[in-house]
Write a protein that holds these residues in place. Sequence first.
Motif, mmCIF file in Angstrom:
data_model
loop_
_atom_site.group_PDB
_atom_site.id
_atom_site.type_symbol
_atom_site.label_atom_id
_atom_site.label_comp_id
_atom_site.label_asym_id
_atom_site.label_seq_id
_atom_site.Cartn_x
_atom_site.Cartn_y
_atom_site.Cartn_z
ATOM 1 N N LEU A 57 49.170 55.722 183.079
ATOM 2 C CA LEU A 57 47.798 54.232 183.491
ATOM 3 C C LEU A 57 46.616 55.332 183.719
ATOM 4 N N HIS A 58 46.377 56.027 184.616
ATOM 5 C CA HIS A 58 44.775 56.523 184.579
ATOM 6 C C HIS A 58 43.957 55.507 184.969
ATOM 7 N N ALA A 59 44.466 54.546 186.073
ATOM 8 C CA ALA A 59 43.136 53.537 186.556
ATOM 9 C C ALA A 59 44.353 51.984 187.219
ATOM 10 N N SER A 109 55.689 60.309 176.199
ATOM 11 C CA SER A 109 54.633 59.124 176.590
ATOM 12 C C SER A 109 53.108 58.824 175.943
ATOM 13 N N THR A 110 53.301 57.245 176.508
ATOM 14 C CA THR A 110 52.306 56.819 175.572
ATOM 15 C C THR A 110 50.629 56.303 176.540
ATOM 16 N N CYS A 111 49.917 56.039 175.574
ATOM 17 C CA CYS A 111 48.794 55.542 176.199
ATOM 18 C C CYS A 111 48.651 54.495 176.410
ATOM 19 N N GLY A 119 48.474 63.999 169.912
ATOM 20 C CA GLY A 119 48.867 62.173 169.667
ATOM 21 C C GLY A 119 49.564 61.305 170.362
ATOM 22 N N GLU A 120 49.129 59.814 169.267
ATOM 23 C CA GLU A 120 50.102 59.310 170.470
ATOM 24 C C GLU A 120 51.119 58.837 169.895
ATOM 25 N N PRO A 121 52.189 59.232 170.356
ATOM 26 C CA PRO A 121 54.070 59.467 169.415
ATOM 27 C C PRO A 121 53.706 57.587 168.785
ATOM 28 N N ILE A 144 48.176 63.641 187.834
ATOM 29 C CA ILE A 144 47.784 65.250 187.191
ATOM 30 C C ILE A 144 46.382 65.271 187.490
ATOM 31 N N MET A 145 46.166 66.632 188.038
ATOM 32 C CA MET A 145 44.531 67.364 187.703
ATOM 33 C C MET A 145 43.954 67.721 186.861
ATOM 34 N N LEU A 146 43.612 67.071 186.453
ATOM 35 C CA LEU A 146 42.880 67.123 185.049
ATOM 36 C C LEU A 146 42.602 68.186 184.716
ATOM 37 N N VAL A 157 59.487 67.020 176.330
ATOM 38 C CA VAL A 157 58.623 66.232 176.681
ATOM 39 C C VAL A 157 57.683 65.555 175.105
ATOM 40 N N MET A 158 57.235 64.063 174.928
ATOM 41 C CA MET A 158 56.451 64.059 173.535
ATOM 42 C C MET A 158 54.397 63.749 174.285
ATOM 43 N N MET A 159 54.349 64.782 174.809
ATOM 44 C CA MET A 159 53.227 65.025 175.604
ATOM 45 C C MET A 159 52.215 65.650 174.903
#
Length: 353
Positions: free
Chosen positions: A215-217, A191-193, A159-161, A290-292, A154-156
């Motif tokens: 996503l987060h929101a 994984s990307t933001c 960094g931002e791949p 994901i729990m922070l 997992v690329m998590m």
Amino acid sequence: MTTKPDIMSMTLPELTELIKDMGESAFRAKQIFKWMHSGTPIEEMSNLPKSLRSRLAEETDYRLPQIEEKFVSKIDGTVKYLFSLKDGECVESVLMRYEHGNTLCVSSQAGCRMGCKFCASTLSGKVRDLTPSEILGQVALAARDSGERIGGIVMMGIGEPLDNYDNVIRFLRLVGDADGLGIGMRHISLSTCGVVPGIKRLADEGIPVTLSVSLHAYDDEKRREIMPIAKKYPIAELLSACRYYFDKTGRRVSFEYTLISGKNDTMEDAAGLAKLLKRGMGVPCHVNLIMLNEVDETGLRTVDRKSAARFADELNNLGQNATVRRRLGSDIDASCGQLRLRRNRAVEENSHR
Ligand code: SAH
């Protein structure tokens, strides 16, 4: 001065050309390729003549990282590595053990410039991109150190791949090579933001990794508060890129949603999210809750397990597939970016003494 070739970033055909140019036999390239992908230092490449080993050491740039620190969880066997790179930069990887095999979480940059409010990796910005060899080296060394096969990636990590696009693509092709580790693209998640042009480019690359989007929101205003990238790409554009990814690759997209107390954790948030994904994707997708992991510097707080479960139930009831991600290695602080941060601060304090 010419720079020495970064041999672990090379494909086998490229390495073969180099070896031939050095006046050595072409078959040596495959031997070297196998050694590198198993994380072996040059002096231990035992089927190579000594003369070739010294030439490799002198004439090439073998960027295999080194294990700087290692923590093993007593609870679930999760291993967290702090790797040091040739220039002294450090990155983290986490080896997670699942019933179906081992998965490694790798870093793609030293630091990150995306600025997500809750994330430890971005607190001191980005120092540099990792080379393909430095990403591959994390996998090779974790496999060598554990003595076990790594079946998934997992690329998590840090960094931002998609902010290091070319190196990440090259890494993916290398790690999938059957002459090396041979990890199938179906066992890799990126994984990307939410770098929209990167997602579209990746869709056309012909390497069907699983795309995970942070996503987060569920609405732009809220998302902009916690993720600066949202100012550049609104959610509608992001989801349309995700839909394009699905259409091109046939791979179901996953969305990550980190639950932050008082920010995005209400039942309205759950309902908004379910509605958004139904409308914006229109095809099955999965939500990973994901729990922070609390990072002191951010002041943000996590939710309790019960609230996370309730959030997941609400999504499922609304027809949106969702699960709460299991927390592995809780006793070794396996959340990413924190080890690097701690080490950089220690180095800094020492230099001020
Ligand atoms: N840059 C990529 C990949 C690295 S982060 C991305 O943003 O997706 C991997 C995941 O962990 C992302 O979903 C990220 O938002 C999340 N994350 C980062 N810091 C976290 C923290 N402190 N607690 C919980 N999740 C976090």
